[in-house]
Motif scaffolding. Structure first.
Motif, PDB file in Angstrom:
ATOM      1  N   UNK A 383     -13.625 -15.734 -21.958  1.00 28.45           N
ATOM      2  CA  UNK A 383     -14.569 -15.692 -23.073  1.00 28.45           C
ATOM      3  C   UNK A 383     -14.106 -16.712 -24.102  1.00 28.45           C
ATOM      4  N   UNK A 384     -15.049 -17.289 -24.856  1.00 27.26           N
ATOM      5  CA  UNK A 384     -14.672 -18.374 -25.764  1.00 27.26           C
ATOM      6  C   UNK A 384     -15.592 -18.414 -26.975  1.00 27.26           C
ATOM      7  N   UNK A 385     -15.034 -18.785 -28.112  1.00 27.23           N
ATOM      8  CA  UNK A 385     -15.804 -19.168 -29.290  1.00 27.23           C
ATOM      9  C   UNK A 385     -15.923 -20.687 -29.234  1.00 27.23           C
ATOM     10  N   UNK A 386     -17.098 -21.190 -28.926  1.00 29.93           N
ATOM     11  CA  UNK A 386     -17.233 -22.621 -28.684  1.00 29.93           C
ATOM     12  C   UNK A 386     -17.202 -23.450 -29.964  1.00 29.93           C
ATOM     13  N   UNK A 387     -17.255 -22.803 -31.117  1.00 28.42           N
ATOM     14  CA  UNK A 387     -17.082 -23.547 -32.355  1.00 28.42           C
ATOM     15  C   UNK A 387     -15.609 -23.872 -32.599  1.00 28.42           C
ATOM     16  N   UNK A 388     -14.736 -22.896 -32.313  1.00 29.75           N
ATOM     17  CA  UNK A 388     -13.303 -23.119 -32.515  1.00 29.75           C
ATOM     18  C   UNK A 388     -12.599 -23.578 -31.241  1.00 29.75           C
ATOM     19  N   UNK A 389     -13.294 -23.482 -30.085  1.00 34.65           N
ATOM     20  CA  UNK A 389     -12.698 -23.787 -28.781  1.00 34.65           C
ATOM     21  C   UNK A 389     -11.497 -22.890 -28.484  1.00 34.65           C
TER      22      UNK A 389
END
Length: 628
Positions: A383-389
């Motif tokens: 799982x990932x937060x694509x804003x913070x990578x």
């Protein structure tokens, strides 16, 4: 790929195996072998008992014996599983051999055969993927299984066996570990660690497994995976207890959230498993894993539309671009991509994490995310937060604290630029071209195209950055192309076409570039000096046998208009006849027409005073390429 198992002489072991109590089954089958039973069925089940429990060293030993004893009697699936177990112990060279054998044996019926055919991407290519991830093992991990992370209100909800004994002392027969339940952890400010905060979802916790959650866009609905249990554990006709997805609604009272109105989703079944949900960011789609009818492999990823009021569309299989004849598991959907684990595409061993970018609602072909995110063991639950990578991933690699561990990661954005140089007329690849990479007019790197025309730049390429690629080769016109690398890690593909030096592009029109064709006054005969220039046209048309041209001749505005029109037409046709006389077939000259002074390229029309040089610009012959 499902396998129909024949019974062995060890009925006790078979019963344990059928209930997926693999540790105890393996012990019982090994006792059978020790007592002289080395039948195909026993070796198959013994290898599988270890394989399904990711004991790859033991699995590889028993699969090796199985294939040595019964090479022509076992299905291709066992070639695949042997290769996978060899990858799991990092014996990649031997794994490559058995993957090839698997492809040859199963190539007509199994999508994995194409994926592992070694004709395109190889294990070496996967191992060469530039590292993008920095991983950290979390403090919350235990000696048992910890996995299934999901973001929730700035925290992390995850599945674990730790602290489950407050409900029971029973252990799950598959891996001899306590049953799973859920906890909530606090994510550190740097998002690199998680510490225990509280038990999560006591209202939905049973004495069996609860794991792998997802939340609606407003986080007021939870979707979670549970054994087929509603006061009583249910099994299918084969004695297997399948998984189901359930939902529950959040009810908040004085800051405390309770999960109520627990319901199983309508596409569940007692006869197959449904689990591992993921909700799209707009809350409109629910992705999940199942082995329901219509599944391509062992488990596939499906999607349904969330229609509201606990209503859903019929499940839709994501198709063969995503699903293989192997296992696709643990989907995680974002606005930009689908991330999932698979053993059906070429990988480093066990389950690897793949990324399929989302473009206009269509998933691209999946890409392996490489080491160190992927290993020789199972890697999944990304799982990932694509804003913070930044995000989390699960793995049972040997360097962890227990069985399955959760790792935090930070994904660096890395880019490479690849392409090829080609002849813009023939499309043939051009070797030996000088290719330069520039940024802000400063050269960063220079290389030479290979025999197949390919080139690459891999060092210090930044994401989201403009670059210019320049290519040159003797007898060709230099060319450049401006690009901007993606904001995400990946490869920018840059093909560059070079025009032969005798060809020029002007306003989207291709012309053969030669010197001025001179004619004697009032004549259309081809002079010696004109023939030298026209031979350049013949040379190019000989080199490029598919080129078709049209000839246009023009005069200046001096002399009578009609006279100029007729004179230029005679000269155009004389030019055509000369080119044909040199061996060019007539059908390759589409037309030969004189336009007189009707297409002047400056203002030197009738009555306008101009110099001889200005008039000379209008006296021209043009050779326009109409087909290549």
């Amino acid at each position: 790929m499902q396998i129909v198992y024949s019974q062995t002489k060890n009925k006790t072991a078979d019963a344990l195996f059928d209930k997926m109590y693999y540790i105890e089954a393996a012990k019982s089958y090994e006792l059978s072998v020790k007592n002289g039973d080395a039948s195909k069925e026993t070796l198959q089940r013994l290898g599988d008992a270890h394989y399904f429990n990711t004991q790859m060293q033991r699995a590889s030993e028993w699969y090796k014996k199985l294939l040595e004893e019964y090479p022509d009697e076992v299905s291709a699936e066992y070639y695949f599983r042997y290769a996978q177990s060899l990858q799991g112990i990092q014996n990649y060279e031997l794994a490559k051999k058995w993957m090839k054998s698997f492809s040859e044996k199963q190539k007509s019926t199994d999508s994995r055969a194409e994926n592992f055919s070694l004709k395109t991407v190889t294990i070496e290519d996967i191992k060469k993927i530039k590292p993008q991830f920095l991983l950290e093992n979390l403090d919350i991990n235990s000696a048992y299984s910890d996995f299934g992370p999901m973001f929730y209100k700035g925290d992390l909800v995850y599945s674990t066996t730790i602290d489950s004994s407050y409900l029971k002392t029973a252990k799950y027969g598959w891996n001899d570990q306590p049953y799973l339940n859920m906890q909530r952890g606090k994510i550190s400010p740097a998002q690199s660690n998680v510490t225990f905060k509280e038990r999560f979802g006591k209202e939905i916790t049973t004495q069996y497994h609860e794991a792998c959650v997802a939340f609606s866009a407003d986080e007021n609905t939870i979707y979670f995976t549970r054994n087929n249990y509603n006061g009583k554990l249910k099994r299918d006709s084969k004695g297997v207890n399948n998984l189901k997805i359930y939902s529950a609604k959040a009810v908040e009272n004085n800051g405390t959230v309770r999960w109520e109105n627990i319901q199983e989703l309508p596409f569940n079944s007692d006869n197959y498993s449904v689990g591992q949900p993921s909700v799209s960011k707009d809350g409109k789609k629910l992705y999940f894993v199942s082995d329901m009818p219509g599944t391509i492999g062992s488990t596939d990823i499906f999607v349904v539309d969330i229609l509201g009021e606990d209503q859903y569309s019929n499940p839709k299989n994501l198709g063969e671009k995503i699903n293989t004849s192997g296992r696709e598991m643990f989907p995680y959907i974002t606005d930009k991509a689908l991330y999932f684990a698979s053993d059906g595409f070429l990988g480093l061993g066990g389950l690897d994490v793949f990324e399929s970018r989302l473009n206009d609602g269509i998933f691209d072909s999946p890409n392996n995310l490489g080491a160190p995110l992927n290993s020789s063991m199972d890697d999944f639950g990304y799982i990932v937060n694509e804003q913070s990578n930044k995000g989390f991933v699960c793995s049972n690699r040997k360097t962890g604290k227990g069985d399955d561990d959760i790792y935090s990661f930070e994904r660096s954005c890395t880019q490479s630029i690849e392409g090829y140089v080609f002849d813009a007329i023939s499309n043939a690849k051009i070797p030996g071209a000088i290719v330069a990479l520039k940024s802000n007019n400063q050269e960063i790197e220079e290389t030479v195209s290979k025999m197949d025309g390919k080139f690459e730049f891999t060092e210090n390429i930044l994401c989201g950055t403009p670059y210019t690629i320049e290519a040159s080769k003797e007898n060709y016109t230099p060319s450049s192309k401006a690009i901007s690398t993606s904001e995400n890690s990946g490869i920018s593909e840059v093909p560059i076409g070079l025009d032969p030096a005798l060809v020029e592009r002007r306003d989207g029109i291709l012309k053969i570039k030669i010197g001025i064709i001179f004619f004697d006054l009032d004549k259309s005969d081809i002079r010696y000096d004109a023939a030298i220039e026209l031979n350049k046209v013949v040379l190019l048309m000989t080199q490029y046998s598919s080129v078709v041209i049209k000839i246009e001749s023009h005069t200046d505005s001096r002399a009578d208009d009609q006279y100029n029109l007729e004179l230029s037409d005679r000269r155009a046709k004389a030019t055509r006849d000369y080119i044909i006389s040199q061996g060019i077939t007539p059908e390759r000259i589409e037309s030969a027409i004189g336009y007189g002074e009707t297409q002047l390229i400056n203002n030197c029309a009738n009555g306008v005073p101009c110099t001889d040089t200005q008039h000379q610009m209008n006296r021209r012959s043009e050779f326009i390429i109409t087909k290549m």
